[in-house]
Design an enzyme around this catalytic site. Structure first.
Site, mmCIF file in Angstrom:
data_model
loop_
_atom_site.group_PDB
_atom_site.id
_atom_site.type_symbol
_atom_site.label_atom_id
_atom_site.label_comp_id
_atom_site.label_asym_id
_atom_site.label_seq_id
_atom_site.Cartn_x
_atom_site.Cartn_y
_atom_site.Cartn_z
ATOM 1 N N GLN A 1 0.823 -1.213 0.000
ATOM 2 C CA GLN A 1 0.000 0.000 0.000
ATOM 3 C C GLN A 1 0.854 1.258 0.000
ATOM 4 O OE1 GLN A 1 -2.088 0.645 3.702
ATOM 5 N NE2 GLN A 1 -3.725 1.788 2.713
ATOM 6 N N GLY A 2 0.746 2.053 -1.051
ATOM 7 C CA GLY A 2 1.500 3.299 -1.133
ATOM 8 C C GLY A 2 0.600 4.503 -0.925
ATOM 9 N N TYR A 3 0.196 4.701 0.319
ATOM 10 C CA TYR A 3 -0.606 5.877 0.664
ATOM 11 C C TYR A 3 0.285 6.938 1.332
ATOM 12 C CZ TYR A 3 -5.482 4.165 -0.014
ATOM 13 O OH TYR A 3 -6.684 3.743 -0.520
ATOM 14 N N SER A 4 0.848 6.572 2.523
ATOM 15 C CA SER A 4 1.522 7.565 3.371
ATOM 16 C C SER A 4 2.816 8.076 2.748
ATOM 17 C CB SER A 4 1.868 6.960 4.730
ATOM 18 O OG SER A 4 0.723 6.408 5.322
ATOM 19 N N GLU B 1 -9.914 -1.529 5.171
ATOM 20 C CA GLU B 1 -8.667 -1.728 5.932
ATOM 21 C C GLU B 1 -8.956 -1.697 7.433
ATOM 22 O OE1 GLU B 1 -5.598 1.134 5.082
ATOM 23 O OE2 GLU B 1 -4.224 0.285 6.557
ATOM 24 N N SER C 1 -4.381 6.887 12.599
ATOM 25 C CA SER C 1 -4.185 6.780 14.059
ATOM 26 C C SER C 1 -5.533 6.799 14.789
ATOM 27 C CB SER C 1 -3.310 7.936 14.552
ATOM 28 O OG SER C 1 -4.081 9.128 14.554
ATOM 29 N N ASN C 2 -5.516 6.296 16.040
ATOM 30 C CA ASN C 2 -6.781 6.244 16.791
ATOM 31 C C ASN C 2 -7.335 7.632 17.085
ATOM 32 O OD1 ASN C 2 -6.279 3.546 16.631
ATOM 33 N ND2 ASN C 2 -6.764 3.117 18.767
ATOM 34 N N GLU C 3 -6.434 8.629 17.196
ATOM 35 C CA GLU C 3 -6.939 10.007 17.407
ATOM 36 C C GLU C 3 -7.761 10.430 16.189
ATOM 37 O OE1 GLU C 3 -3.685 9.158 17.832
ATOM 38 O OE2 GLU C 3 -3.672 9.200 20.020
HETATM 39 C C1 LIG Z 1 3.873 -0.137 11.459
HETATM 40 C C2 LIG Z 1 3.228 0.788 10.485
HETATM 41 C C3 LIG Z 1 2.831 0.280 9.259
HETATM 42 C C4 LIG Z 1 2.266 1.147 8.308
HETATM 43 N N1 LIG Z 1 1.956 0.636 7.073
HETATM 44 C C5 LIG Z 1 1.554 1.480 6.104
HETATM 45 C C6 LIG Z 1 1.410 1.012 4.769
HETATM 46 O O1 LIG Z 1 1.591 -0.160 4.469
HETATM 47 N N2 LIG Z 1 1.069 1.905 3.815
HETATM 48 C C7 LIG Z 1 0.820 3.219 4.097
HETATM 49 O O2 LIG Z 1 0.488 3.960 3.183
HETATM 50 N N3 LIG Z 1 0.969 3.701 5.355
HETATM 51 C C8 LIG Z 1 1.323 2.860 6.354
HETATM 52 N N4 LIG Z 1 1.511 3.328 7.646
HETATM 53 C C9 LIG Z 1 1.359 4.767 7.891
HETATM 54 C C10 LIG Z 1 0.196 5.129 8.800
HETATM 55 O O3 LIG Z 1 -1.015 5.105 8.120
HETATM 56 C C11 LIG Z 1 0.519 6.526 9.372
HETATM 57 O O4 LIG Z 1 1.619 6.363 10.239
HETATM 58 C C12 LIG Z 1 -0.628 7.124 10.138
HETATM 59 O O5 LIG Z 1 -1.663 7.488 9.253
HETATM 60 C C13 LIG Z 1 -0.213 8.354 10.971
HETATM 61 O O6 LIG Z 1 0.480 9.257 10.176
HETATM 62 P P1 LIG Z 1 1.913 9.833 10.612
HETATM 63 O O7 LIG Z 1 2.761 8.678 11.006
HETATM 64 O O8 LIG Z 1 2.393 10.712 9.510
HETATM 65 O O9 LIG Z 1 1.644 10.678 11.922
HETATM 66 P P2 LIG Z 1 1.131 12.178 11.999
HETATM 67 O O10 LIG Z 1 0.016 12.368 11.027
HETATM 68 O O11 LIG Z 1 2.299 13.090 11.901
HETATM 69 O O12 LIG Z 1 0.532 12.224 13.461
HETATM 70 C C14 LIG Z 1 1.374 12.348 14.615
HETATM 71 C C15 LIG Z 1 0.475 12.335 15.859
HETATM 72 O O13 LIG Z 1 -0.429 13.453 15.823
HETATM 73 C C16 LIG Z 1 -1.786 13.014 15.926
HETATM 74 N N5 LIG Z 1 -2.638 13.827 15.053
HETATM 75 C C17 LIG Z 1 -2.362 14.232 13.790
HETATM 76 N N6 LIG Z 1 -3.392 14.952 13.299
HETATM 77 C C18 LIG Z 1 -4.331 15.022 14.274
HETATM 78 C C19 LIG Z 1 -5.627 15.621 14.375
HETATM 79 N N7 LIG Z 1 -6.169 16.292 13.367
HETATM 80 N N8 LIG Z 1 -6.334 15.458 15.527
HETATM 81 C C20 LIG Z 1 -5.805 14.739 16.568
HETATM 82 N N9 LIG Z 1 -4.569 14.168 16.535
HETATM 83 C C21 LIG Z 1 -3.854 14.298 15.409
HETATM 84 C C22 LIG Z 1 -1.756 11.576 15.436
HETATM 85 O O14 LIG Z 1 -2.821 10.823 15.988
HETATM 86 C C23 LIG Z 1 -0.409 11.088 15.943
HETATM 87 O O15 LIG Z 1 -0.519 10.702 17.289
HETATM 88 C C24 LIG Z 1 2.041 2.499 8.629
HETATM 89 C C25 LIG Z 1 2.423 2.993 9.885
HETATM 90 C C26 LIG Z 1 3.004 2.149 10.803
HETATM 91 C C27 LIG Z 1 3.416 2.718 12.143
#
Ligand SMILES: Cc1cc2nc3c(=O)[nH]c(=O)nc-3n(C[C@H](O)[C@H](O)[C@H](O)COP(=O)(O)OP(=O)(O)OC[C@H]3O[C@@H](n4cnc5c(N)ncnc54)[C@H](O)[C@@H]3O)c2cc1C
Length: 399
Positions: free
Chosen positions: A126-129, A244, A384-386
């Site tokens: 999955q190439g989202y993030s 998902e 994330s759960n938030e």
């Molecule tokens: C082990 C692992 C596997 C993953 N696998 C994939 C994958 O296969 N493909 C893919 O595309 N992605 C993948 N991800 C990425 C995942 O979807 C992102 O890590 C996730 O969406 C959070 O984004 P971020 O890490 O950029 O954190 P950030 O967006 O920078 O967030 C940092 C913190 O701020 C909080 N936060 C941010 N915005 C808000 C808001 N508006 N309100 C309240 N709190 C907020 C978040 O909850 C978090 O605690 C994976 C991540 C992990 C850790």
């Protein structure tokens, strides 16, 4: 809906159990149950066995090659596989991109991709993030510029789970930089053997290689690999995320871990020397997580049932994601606590199936600290759960 299992369901359970007993290779079963390190071939072998039986695509409609099971049968199948120690099936093809292809791709794309997902020939990731575009996914910057009958893709994806195993990646790419950010995104399928793609490992907190960075440098992708309409990818992306998040609930696997927790607590001594399982406070904590898991199971069944009636998982998938991931973390925490100070060392080498050295503490304790640290991810990935709480507040509670 009626949530009781019928006699036919129980007969189906017997059939599934007998099949797994006969066909699940013992070395794979042992690795899963004992928490040893898995390699791609372990997952692939089980995938092929299920494919040959016609059971690989448990949740697909019959017209696309699914077995035509009811919601209850799908649930029973998942539960039996998890309980027996079958490896998790990679969800990226079967449960994420496949529903998108079924709902939004052309008949030619469906005929090409879906059989290859079922057979395991295409192994998806999955190439989202992207760096800086996780929670704020719509801000993603990987560009796809259309030149004739190709897109030229440049940019970087990150956290790509099992990207080192994948041969195809579904990507969100920016095809219009001028439009509102959600309206300039497209959904592109990319063969990972295409020149210009580099996969680099990211080592997780438990020392394991599970996620990656994926770089795209002038990668040429045929226009025929676009799903649906250009710049409409955000709609398909959200549809996929609903599937998902439902999948992340992992009820069957949590039930197996709960069983494991009870086995460990029955062997480990509490402060009075009696087994920890007899300690009232520890029993209370086990009971609490067991009740939460039962409630999650019923909710999960309701969502699967609605999905089968054509109502794709909406914001309720966020409830499953939050509660499922919290339960998974609680179970790993309780196992660590049950082990006491023996949980402190992280015995990385002992995770190999052929390890013959001495381990510190009981054998069953070896994978527990790694699992505890690894499972910190569950409240981050899949959104994330938030962020899930924000979705619930907006879409369900209306704030
Ligand atoms: C082990 C692992 C596997 C993953 N696998 C994939 C994958 O296969 N493909 C893919 O595309 N992605 C993948 N991800 C990425 C995942 O979807 C992102 O890590 C996730 O969406 C959070 O984004 P971020 O890490 O950029 O954190 P950030 O967006 O920078 O967030 C940092 C913190 O701020 C909080 N936060 C941010 N915005 C808000 C808001 N508006 N309100 C309240 N709190 C907020 C978040 O909850 C978090 O605690 C994976 C991540 C992990 C850790």
């Amino acid at each position: 809906m009626d949530l009781n299992f019928t006699a036919a369901d129980e007969a189906f359970r017997g059939e599934v159990r007998a099949f797994i007993d006969k066909k699940l290779p013992p070395d794979i079963r042992r690795k899963v149950l004992e928490g040893q390190r898995m390699v791609k071939d372990d997952y692939y072998r089980w995938h092929v066995i299920l494919h040959e039986q016609g059971w690989i695509a448990a949740n697909w409609p019959k017209e696309f090659g699914g077995p035509g099971w009811t919601a209850a049968q799908q649930h029973i199948f998942e539960e039996e596989c998890a309980d027996a120690g079958a490896p998790i099936l990679s969800p990226f093809g079967l449960r994420m991109v496949a529903p998108v292809i079924m709902a939004f791709a052309s008949p030619e794309q469906q005929q090409y991709y879906l059989p290859r997902i079922r057979s395991g020939e295409h192994w998806w990731c999955q190439g989202y993030s992207e760096p800086g575009s996780g929670s704020d996914l719509a801000s993603l910057r990987t560009r796809a510029e259309r030149v004739g009958d190709k897109y030229i893709v440049n940019g970087q994806k990150t956290w790509t789970t099992l990207g080192h195993h994948g041969n195809w990646i579904f990507c969100l790419v920016r095809t219009n930089a001028e439009a509102r950010k959600q309206e300039g995104i497209s959904f592109l399928l990319i063969d990972m053997k295409t020149p210009g793609i580099t996969v680099r490992p990211i080592i997780m907190i438990d020392g394991e290689h599970e996620v990656n960075e994926v770089w795209f440098e002038n990668v040429e992708v045929p226009v025929g690999n676009l799903i649906g309409e250009e710049n409409n990818g955000w709609t398909y992306a959200k549809y996929l995320l609903g599937h998902e998040r439902t999948n992340i609930a992992e009820v069957g696997r949590s039930k197996r871990r709960l069983k494991r927790l009870k086995e460990i607590a029955a062997k480990q001594p509490g402060s009075d020397g009696k087994p920890l399982l007899q300690d009232v406070r520890f029993r209370d904590r086990i009971a609490q997580v067991e009740i939460e898991l039962m409630a999650l199971e019923i909710t999960n069944l309701r969502v699967i049932s609605a999905d089968m009636e054509g109502r794709a998982p909406g914001p309720e998938a966020s409830l499953l994601k939050i509660r499922g991931s919290e339960i998974q973390q609680t179970l790993t925490e309780l196992m660590m606590q049950a082990l006491g100070h023996d949980a402190l060392p992280y015995q990385h080498a002992a995770m190999e199936p052929d390890f013959s050295g001495e381990v510190i503490g009981p054998d069953y304790g070896v994978p527990l600290s790694g699992q505890y640290f690894n499972f910190r991810k569950t409240t981050i990935y899949g959104g994330s759960n938030e962020i899930q709480r924000n979705i619930i507040s907006k879409m369900i509670l209306g704030f």
